[in-house]
Design a protein around this motif. Structure first.
Motif, PDB file in Angstrom:
ATOM      1  N   LEU A  73     -40.571  58.635 -21.603  1.00  0.00           N
ATOM      2  CA  LEU A  73     -39.251  58.000 -21.539  1.00  0.00           C
ATOM      3  C   LEU A  73     -38.158  59.063 -21.642  1.00  0.00           C
ATOM      4  CD1 LEU A  73     -37.394  55.490 -21.556  1.00  0.00           C
ATOM      5  CD2 LEU A  73     -37.705  55.417 -24.044  1.00  0.00           C
ATOM      6  N   SER A  74     -38.330  59.999 -22.542  1.00  0.00           N
ATOM      7  CA  SER A  74     -37.338  61.070 -22.704  1.00  0.00           C
ATOM      8  C   SER A  74     -37.205  61.907 -21.440  1.00  0.00           C
ATOM      9  CB  SER A  74     -37.722  61.969 -23.882  1.00  0.00           C
ATOM     10  OG  SER A  74     -37.796  61.223 -25.066  1.00  0.00           O
ATOM     11  N   VAL A  75     -38.327  62.258 -20.846  1.00  0.00           N
ATOM     12  CA  VAL A  75     -38.310  63.078 -19.624  1.00  0.00           C
ATOM     13  C   VAL A  75     -37.659  62.319 -18.469  1.00  0.00           C
ATOM     14  CG1 VAL A  75     -39.799  64.145 -17.870  1.00  0.00           C
ATOM     15  CG2 VAL A  75     -40.284  64.484 -20.302  1.00  0.00           C
ATOM     16  N   VAL A  76     -38.045  61.051 -18.297  1.00  0.00           N
ATOM     17  CA  VAL A  76     -37.489  60.261 -17.190  1.00  0.00           C
ATOM     18  C   VAL A  76     -35.996  60.041 -17.407  1.00  0.00           C
ATOM     19  CG1 VAL A  76     -37.562  58.014 -16.037  1.00  0.00           C
ATOM     20  CG2 VAL A  76     -39.688  59.179 -16.613  1.00  0.00           C
ATOM     21  N   MET A  77     -35.602  59.780 -18.663  1.00  0.00           N
ATOM     22  CA  MET A  77     -34.188  59.566 -18.944  1.00  0.00           C
ATOM     23  C   MET A  77     -33.361  60.819 -18.639  1.00  0.00           C
ATOM     24  SD  MET A  77     -32.287  58.090 -22.363  1.00  0.00           S
ATOM     25  CE  MET A  77     -33.667  57.061 -22.707  1.00  0.00           C
ATOM     26  N   LEU A  78     -33.877  61.977 -19.026  1.00  0.00           N
ATOM     27  CA  LEU A  78     -33.169  63.223 -18.715  1.00  0.00           C
ATOM     28  C   LEU A  78     -33.059  63.437 -17.207  1.00  0.00           C
ATOM     29  CD1 LEU A  78     -34.589  65.635 -21.441  1.00  0.00           C
ATOM     30  CD2 LEU A  78     -32.226  64.843 -21.204  1.00  0.00           C
ATOM     31  N   ALA A  79     -34.123  63.118 -16.479  1.00  0.00           N
ATOM     32  CA  ALA A  79     -34.091  63.270 -15.018  1.00  0.00           C
ATOM     33  C   ALA A  79     -33.076  62.318 -14.399  1.00  0.00           C
ATOM     34  CB  ALA A  79     -35.481  63.022 -14.436  1.00  0.00           C
ATOM     35  N   GLY A 139     -34.268  54.269  -5.029  1.00  0.00           N
ATOM     36  CA  GLY A 139     -34.426  55.222  -6.114  1.00  0.00           C
ATOM     37  C   GLY A 139     -33.850  54.696  -7.413  1.00  0.00           C
ATOM     38  N   HIS A 140     -32.685  54.052  -7.334  1.00  0.00           N
ATOM     39  CA  HIS A 140     -32.094  53.436  -8.526  1.00  0.00           C
ATOM     40  C   HIS A 140     -33.041  52.385  -9.100  1.00  0.00           C
ATOM     41  CE1 HIS A 140     -27.873  54.746  -9.071  1.00  0.00           C
ATOM     42  NE2 HIS A 140     -28.000  55.153  -7.812  1.00  0.00           N
ATOM     43  N   PHE A 141     -33.515  51.504  -8.234  1.00  0.00           N
ATOM     44  CA  PHE A 141     -34.399  50.426  -8.684  1.00  0.00           C
ATOM     45  C   PHE A 141     -35.656  50.999  -9.348  1.00  0.00           C
ATOM     46  CE2 PHE A 141     -37.570  47.085  -8.261  1.00  0.00           C
ATOM     47  CZ  PHE A 141     -36.868  45.969  -8.679  1.00  0.00           C
ATOM     48  N   ALA A 142     -36.292  51.952  -8.693  1.00  0.00           N
ATOM     49  CA  ALA A 142     -37.535  52.529  -9.220  1.00  0.00           C
ATOM     50  C   ALA A 142     -37.296  53.280 -10.532  1.00  0.00           C
ATOM     51  CB  ALA A 142     -38.154  53.467  -8.184  1.00  0.00           C
ATOM     52  N   ALA A 143     -36.224  54.049 -10.594  1.00  0.00           N
ATOM     53  CA  ALA A 143     -35.951  54.832 -11.808  1.00  0.00           C
ATOM     54  C   ALA A 143     -35.729  53.924 -13.013  1.00  0.00           C
ATOM     55  CB  ALA A 143     -34.732  55.720 -11.590  1.00  0.00           C
ATOM     56  N   TYR A 144     -34.964  52.875 -12.845  1.00  0.00           N
ATOM     57  CA  TYR A 144     -34.675  51.984 -13.977  1.00  0.00           C
ATOM     58  C   TYR A 144     -35.839  51.058 -14.287  1.00  0.00           C
ATOM     59  CZ  TYR A 144     -30.113  53.902 -14.614  1.00  0.00           C
ATOM     60  OH  TYR A 144     -29.093  54.781 -14.909  1.00  0.00           O
ATOM     61  N   LEU A 145     -36.655  50.753 -13.294  1.00  0.00           N
ATOM     62  CA  LEU A 145     -37.899  50.017 -13.557  1.00  0.00           C
ATOM     63  C   LEU A 145     -38.788  50.849 -14.489  1.00  0.00           C
ATOM     64  CD1 LEU A 145     -39.975  47.962 -11.145  1.00  0.00           C
ATOM     65  CD2 LEU A 145     -41.121  49.763 -12.367  1.00  0.00           C
ATOM     66  N   VAL A 146     -38.952  52.120 -14.167  1.00  0.00           N
ATOM     67  CA  VAL A 146     -39.779  53.018 -14.990  1.00  0.00           C
ATOM     68  C   VAL A 146     -39.163  53.197 -16.372  1.00  0.00           C
ATOM     69  CG1 VAL A 146     -40.650  55.382 -15.197  1.00  0.00           C
ATOM     70  CG2 VAL A 146     -40.819  54.183 -13.010  1.00  0.00           C
ATOM     71  N   LEU A 147     -37.850  53.383 -16.440  1.00  0.00           N
ATOM     72  CA  LEU A 147     -37.189  53.544 -17.735  1.00  0.00           C
ATOM     73  C   LEU A 147     -37.440  52.348 -18.644  1.00  0.00           C
ATOM     74  CD1 LEU A 147     -33.674  55.062 -16.931  1.00  0.00           C
ATOM     75  CD2 LEU A 147     -35.446  56.070 -18.369  1.00  0.00           C
ATOM     76  N   ALA A 148     -37.224  51.150 -18.142  1.00  0.00           N
ATOM     77  CA  ALA A 148     -37.402  49.951 -18.969  1.00  0.00           C
ATOM     78  C   ALA A 148     -38.867  49.732 -19.318  1.00  0.00           C
ATOM     79  CB  ALA A 148     -36.838  48.727 -18.253  1.00  0.00           C
ATOM     80  N   CYS A 203     -30.993  50.078 -20.839  1.00  0.00           N
ATOM     81  CA  CYS A 203     -30.941  50.638 -19.478  1.00  0.00           C
ATOM     82  C   CYS A 203     -29.633  50.271 -18.780  1.00  0.00           C
ATOM     83  CB  CYS A 203     -32.143  50.162 -18.667  1.00  0.00           C
ATOM     84  SG  CYS A 203     -33.696  50.908 -19.177  1.00  0.00           S
ATOM     85  N   ALA A 204     -29.158  49.036 -19.013  1.00  0.00           N
ATOM     86  CA  ALA A 204     -27.884  48.622 -18.421  1.00  0.00           C
ATOM     87  C   ALA A 204     -26.738  49.464 -18.985  1.00  0.00           C
ATOM     88  CB  ALA A 204     -27.633  47.135 -18.677  1.00  0.00           C
ATOM     89  N   ALA A 205     -26.789  49.725 -20.288  1.00  0.00           N
ATOM     90  CA  ALA A 205     -25.758  50.558 -20.907  1.00  0.00           C
ATOM     91  C   ALA A 205     -25.788  51.976 -20.325  1.00  0.00           C
ATOM     92  CB  ALA A 205     -25.942  50.587 -22.422  1.00  0.00           C
ATOM     93  N   LEU A 206     -26.991  52.514 -20.157  1.00  0.00           N
ATOM     94  CA  LEU A 206     -27.120  53.844 -19.573  1.00  0.00           C
ATOM     95  C   LEU A 206     -26.587  53.860 -18.140  1.00  0.00           C
ATOM     96  CD1 LEU A 206     -28.195  56.785 -19.774  1.00  0.00           C
ATOM     97  CD2 LEU A 206     -30.352  55.908 -18.854  1.00  0.00           C
ATOM     98  N   GLY A 207     -26.999  52.887 -17.341  1.00  0.00           N
ATOM     99  CA  GLY A 207     -26.542  52.817 -15.954  1.00  0.00           C
ATOM    100  C   GLY A 207     -25.041  52.631 -15.857  1.00  0.00           C
ATOM    101  N   GLY A 208     -24.486  51.792 -16.730  1.00  0.00           N
ATOM    102  CA  GLY A 208     -23.040  51.574 -16.732  1.00  0.00           C
ATOM    103  C   GLY A 208     -22.284  52.828 -17.132  1.00  0.00           C
ATOM    104  N   ALA A 209     -22.770  53.510 -18.162  1.00  0.00           N
ATOM    105  CA  ALA A 209     -22.117  54.747 -18.604  1.00  0.00           C
ATOM    106  C   ALA A 209     -22.153  55.804 -17.500  1.00  0.00           C
ATOM    107  CB  ALA A 209     -22.789  55.273 -19.871  1.00  0.00           C
ATOM    108  N   ILE A 210     -23.284  55.897 -16.829  1.00  0.00           N
ATOM    109  CA  ILE A 210     -23.404  56.871 -15.739  1.00  0.00           C
ATOM    110  C   ILE A 210     -22.413  56.551 -14.624  1.00  0.00           C
ATOM    111  CG2 ILE A 210     -24.917  57.610 -13.855  1.00  0.00           C
ATOM    112  CD1 ILE A 210     -27.219  57.602 -15.928  1.00  0.00           C
ATOM    113  N   GLU A 211     -22.318  55.273 -14.260  1.00  0.00           N
ATOM    114  CA  GLU A 211     -21.385  54.891 -13.191  1.00  0.00           C
ATOM    115  C   GLU A 211     -19.945  55.197 -13.589  1.00  0.00           C
ATOM    116  OE1 GLU A 211     -22.101  54.089 -10.068  1.00  0.00           O
ATOM    117  OE2 GLU A 211     -24.233  54.229 -10.561  1.00  0.00           O
ATOM    118  N   LEU A 212     -19.610  55.038 -14.864  1.00  0.00           N
ATOM    119  CA  LEU A 212     -18.254  55.349 -15.330  1.00  0.00           C
ATOM    120  C   LEU A 212     -17.988  56.851 -15.342  1.00  0.00           C
ATOM    121  CD1 LEU A 212     -17.874  52.788 -18.259  1.00  0.00           C
ATOM    122  CD2 LEU A 212     -16.793  52.687 -15.990  1.00  0.00           C
TER     123      LEU A 212
END
Length: 159
Positions: free
Chosen positions: A43-49, A73-82, A104-113
């Motif tokens: 999880l740590s490695v995928v999150m950093l990537a 890619g977005h769908f697959a990455a967040y599927l794996v993260l969750a 994961c939603a918080a991470l995705g939202g923060a990244i988009e911001l």
């Protein structure tokens, strides 16, 4: 004892049980991947990537042609993260799955911001796809954990 054939003496791992010899378990070299500790590490490695690629100004330089499949890619990455987040939590309940999706939603939202700060654009569709992938990944992980523990009721409370 010296004259008895070797097959009459059980191997140390083949001790006698009530119903006969106990068969040693089959070696499973990749079993460590199923542990909670491995899930936390992955999880740590995928999150950093995900964070690194999402905040890199020119992801096409790293991803090449794979960048053409941005939404997949977005769908697959967040599927794996969750999926990994629920496994890392170590429980199959609804609370663990919802917490993984929310995280994961918080991470995705923060990244988009944050993306405009590195010369990229915000995309609401990316965020929605992230949440969809997260929901599927969390549900799949929770179901697999529940199936692996058939005699136990999945936990639905946070500890």
């Amino acid at each position: 004892d010296q004259d008895e054939p070797e097959e009459l003496h059980p191997l140390p791992a083949q001790r006698q049980g009530r119903d006969g010899p106990l068969i040693p378990p089959k070696p499973r070299p990749l079993r460590w991947l199923l542990t909670r500790q491995a899930s936390i590490a992955l999880l740590s490695v995928v999150m950093l990537a995900v964070v690194g690629l999402s905040l890199y100004p020119h992801p096409e330089r790293i991803l090449g042609r794979a960048n053409l499949y941005d939404k997949a890619g977005h769908f697959a990455a967040y599927l794996v993260l969750a999926f990994l987040a629920v496994r890392a939590a170590g429980r199959a309940g609804l609370v663990a799955a919802l917490a993984a999706v929310a995280g994961c939603a918080a991470l995705g939202g923060a990244i988009e911001l944050l993306q405009p700060l590195v010369g990229r654009h915000r995309d609401l569709l990316d965020f929605l796809i992230d949440v969809g992938g997260s929901a599927l990944g969390a549900a799949a992980s929770a179901l697999l954990i529940a199936r692996a523990r058939p005699g136990q009721r999945p936990s639905t409370t946070a500890r």
